[in-house]
Every structure is written in C-alpha cells, then in structure tokens.
Design a protein around this motif. Structure first.
Motif, short mmCIF file in Angstrom:
data_model
loop_
_atom_site.label_atom_id
_atom_site.label_comp_id
_atom_site.label_asym_id
_atom_site.label_seq_id
_atom_site.Cartn_x
_atom_site.Cartn_y
_atom_site.Cartn_z
N ALA A 105 0.90 -1.10 0.01
CA ALA A 105 0.16 0.09 -0.06
C ALA A 105 0.82 1.34 -0.01
O ALA A 105 1.00 1.87 1.04
CB ALA A 105 -0.94 -0.11 1.09
N SER A 106 1.63 1.28 -1.16
CA SER A 106 2.38 2.73 -1.33
C SER A 106 1.38 3.64 -1.85
O SER A 106 0.53 3.59 -2.65
CB SER A 106 3.48 2.58 -2.39
N THR A 107 1.42 4.98 -0.97
CA THR A 107 0.47 6.09 -1.21
C THR A 107 0.66 6.48 -2.70
O THR A 107 -0.21 6.90 -3.33
CB THR A 107 0.95 7.33 -0.22
N PHE A 108 1.85 6.37 -3.26
CA PHE A 108 2.29 6.93 -4.55
C PHE A 108 1.66 6.15 -5.47
O PHE A 108 0.90 6.42 -6.51
CB PHE A 108 3.70 7.11 -4.70
N LYS A 109 1.76 4.76 -5.30
CA LYS A 109 1.11 3.93 -6.08
C LYS A 109 -0.57 3.85 -6.21
O LYS A 109 -1.20 4.00 -7.33
CB LYS A 109 1.35 2.33 -5.98
N MET A 110 -1.20 3.97 -5.05
CA MET A 110 -2.67 4.25 -4.94
C MET A 110 -3.06 5.39 -5.61
O MET A 110 -3.90 5.53 -6.38
CB MET A 110 -3.07 4.20 -3.38
N ALA A 111 -2.32 6.68 -5.20
CA ALA A 111 -2.74 7.97 -5.89
C ALA A 111 -2.52 7.87 -7.54
O ALA A 111 -3.47 8.15 -8.11
CB ALA A 111 -1.82 8.90 -5.35
N LYS A 112 -1.57 7.26 -7.72
CA LYS A 112 -1.47 6.90 -9.41
C LYS A 112 -2.66 6.21 -10.01
O LYS A 112 -3.17 6.36 -11.04
CB LYS A 112 -0.09 6.42 -9.75
N GLY A 118 6.67 5.96 -0.16
CA GLY A 118 5.41 5.61 -0.44
C GLY A 118 4.84 4.98 0.62
O GLY A 118 3.78 4.98 1.22
N TYR A 119 5.55 4.02 0.97
CA TYR A 119 5.12 3.11 2.22
C TYR A 119 5.07 4.01 3.57
O TYR A 119 4.38 3.77 4.43
CB TYR A 119 6.17 1.97 2.46
N PHE A 120 6.22 4.78 3.76
CA PHE A 120 6.27 5.64 5.08
C PHE A 120 5.18 6.46 5.16
O PHE A 120 4.76 6.76 6.11
CB PHE A 120 7.49 6.26 5.12
N ILE A 121 4.66 7.35 4.10
CA ILE A 121 3.71 7.98 4.18
C ILE A 121 2.49 7.14 4.29
O ILE A 121 1.59 7.93 5.38
CB ILE A 121 3.59 8.78 2.82
#
Length: 361
Positions: free
Chosen positions: A215-222, A307-310
């Motif tokens: 669940a990386s924030t960057f991947k989900m946002a993209k 991404g994971y840390f966010i």
C-alpha cells in the motif's frame, strides 16, 4: 462525478487511510488486551503518585536526559516483569493500595491481573483504607493521620498527602474530594502519555501493514488518478461508509476480557472485508503478512520507502482523524455537485418553456 479528479483522488486516499487506521487500531487493542497495556499504564501512574520519584539518581550520568531515560526504561521493565520486592518499604503504600479488596477484584482477567480502569471514588476509598490499615485511633481521621505519619519521613508522597489533608482543614469529606481531584489530574497526563505511546506503536504497525499490503501512497494515488472506474467505485464506497457510520467506531473499553476480544475480532473481520473490497478496486493482490526479520521485507520497503512511510504515517494519525476529514470531504463533494444539478434543472425548465412557445407558435 464532481468534475474534480483531484477531490475524488483525495477522498479515495483518505478512505483507504481510514480503513487501514481502523484495522491498525483493532490490532493495537487486541495486543493491549493480551498484555494488559492499559492496566500497566494505570499501575505506572499510581506508582508515580504513591512512590517517591524512582527515576532520580545521585550519579552525574543519570542527571542527563539520556541517563534518566535509560534508568526509566530499566525501572519500567522491572515493574513490567514484576521484579519489585514486596518488602520494599518505599512502596508499602502502593502495595497496600493494590491489595485492597475494592481494587484487586476489579481486574477484567487476561494475563495481567490489575484493573485497567479506576474511578476517582474507587481511588480515594482504596487510598484512605490503605492509610488506615494497621493504624490505631478513636476516629477514622485519627487513623488516617497516623497512617500518613507512618510513611517515610521526608518523602514527597507523605508531604503531598499531608498538604491535601491540611488544605481540607482535617475535614474527611473535603480530603476525599481533594484526593479524587489529584487522581483525575494525574490520569489526564497519563492518558496523554498512553496516546503518544500508542501512536508510536501504530506507526510500527502501519509500516508492517503498508509493506504487507503493498500500500504505497504513490502507487494508490497514481491508480486513482488514471483509472476513472476505480476512482468512482472507491468514492462510492467512501460515501456509503459515511452514510452507514454517522459516528466513528470506537474500540470496547471496560467490558470483560473475553467479551473484549470477541468484539475486537468481529471488528477486525468487518474492516478486513472492507479493505479486501478496496484492494480489489485498486488491483492490490498482496495481503500476506511479511515479517520484518525477512530480507524481502526490507528490500520491498526500500524499493518505495517514501510511499510506504507516508501510508504508515497516515495510519499513525488514527482513525478519528481520517473519519472527520472524510466526513468533511464527502460533504464538500456533495456541495460541489449541487450547482451542477441546479444548472441542469434550469436547463430542463428552459427547454420545456421553449417547447410550449413552439407549440403556441
């Protein structure tokens, strides 16, 4: 749709953060029940009230913040493992307090046998009974005074309790009220410490969840930015969730240990199902726990660390924060849609009027 892709992406992310935070909170509550974390926190705060500061040391090293922190860890671990000697005279009042029938039978069960919650009235009664224990006197007040005098001379605990009795002008009821106020003031600070400590644990759980769920924030946002269908489905899930849950869900507090775990496991199952639905929309397939001692965990973490840390940081903020934010965003989305509907209604009326004019012509 609102026509605002950015708003819908934010709503989708906030909803995911809410589900993850709920799941992490349930896991944290289950762990707290297993190890009696709240009971230990309460015991620690009462120890600070009834025992002189154990964190002080005459050695220069322990006057430094690092030294004080280290000795604090040692003493906390000692209390946690139950290595304190019952014969320790400095802690006699503390042991007498927890041996009072009104206290020792309040435990919810589980591994830790101390109560997790106390009312101010229970605290004052148990403390007064502890002070009167083994003391002689014609009145309860005389026995209490003798109990205070029996405490270690020059101790801060004795001085403070005596000052409260003096402030009450030897009125037993006023003294009881002052003791209850003292307990409530201490508990406010203790609860604040407990929440800060929980936030650290939520961050750790959040990192484990973010990596395990990929669940990386960057991947989900993209994904939400470019996939209109996924974005619409997730926004609908978020809107339905707010409608079905007008208030944020809270973990059980003072129920019995077994009942607590049953409720928590039910909540865990419910949130897990919602997370699985969200994952299906986002195309996230990995939901297997990856242990931190596995090399693959660290490889995966550093592949998309930020991404994971966010995501983990968002989880540590807690479910109430994300619930309130999601509620506001869903309302904002609704207010943005209203003008669109109004304009459409005006257009329909104009078309209808034009048709009437055309017929008459």
């Amino acid at each position: 749709m609102t026509g605002s892709v950015a708003l819908d992406v934010v709503i989708g992310l906030v909803f995911i953060y809410l589900l993850y935070s709920l799941f992490a909170t349930v896991i944290m509550e289950i762990i707290s029940n297993w190890i009696g974390l709240r009971a230990r926190n309460l015991k620690h705060s009462i120890n600070r009230m009834l025992v002189d500061d154990e964190y002080k040391s005459q050695h220069p090293f322990f006057s430094l913040k690092v030294g004080a922190y280290l000795i604090g860890i040692v003493l906390t671990a000692r209390d946690f493992l139950g290595l304190v000697k019952k014969s320790d005279k400095k802690k006699k009042l503390f042991f007498d307090f927890y041996n009072q029938p009104s206290i020792k039978y309040l435990s919810n069960g589980g591994i830790f046998t101390k109560p997790s919650y106390l009312t101010a009235g229970s605290f004052s009664k148990a403390l007064l009974d502890s002070l009167k224990k083994d003391q002689v006197g014609n009145t309860p007040l005389t026995r209490i005074q003798n109990g205070i005098n029996a405490l270690a001379a020059g101790s801060d605990t004795r001085a403070h309790i005596q000052s409260l009795l003096d402030d009450a002008n030897n009125d037993l009821e006023k003294f009881r009220v002052l003791l209850e106020n003292w307990f409530e003031d201490t508990q406010e600070r203790s609860i604040a410490w407990f929440k800060r400590n929980n936030q650290v644990w939520l961050l750790i759980i959040g990192i484990l969840m973010a990596v395990s769920f990929d669940a990386s924030t960057f991947k989900m946002a993209k994904k939400l930015s470019y996939d209109k269908e996924a974005r619409e489905q997730l926004v609908k899930m978020a809107s339905d969730y707010i409608k079905e849950n007008p208030r944020p869900k809270e973990a059980p507090s003072d129920t019995l240990y077994e009942e607590n775990l049953k409720i928590l496991n039910e909540q865990k199952k419910e949130v897990q199902e919602q997370i699985n639905s969200a994952h299906a929309i986002l195309g996230i397939e990995n939901s297997t726990f990856i242990a931190p001692w596995c090399g693959c965990f660290w490889r995966k973490l550093f592949d998309d660390f930020f991404g994971y840390f966010i995501t983990a940081l968002a989880i540590s903020l807690g479910a109430p924060f994300w619930f309130d934010l999601l509620n506001k965003l869903v309302k904002l989305r609704g207010s943005v849609q209203e003008p669109t509907r109004s304009e459409q209604a005006k257009a329909n009326i104009a078309n209808s009027n034009q048709e009437i004019l055309d017929v008459k012509a």
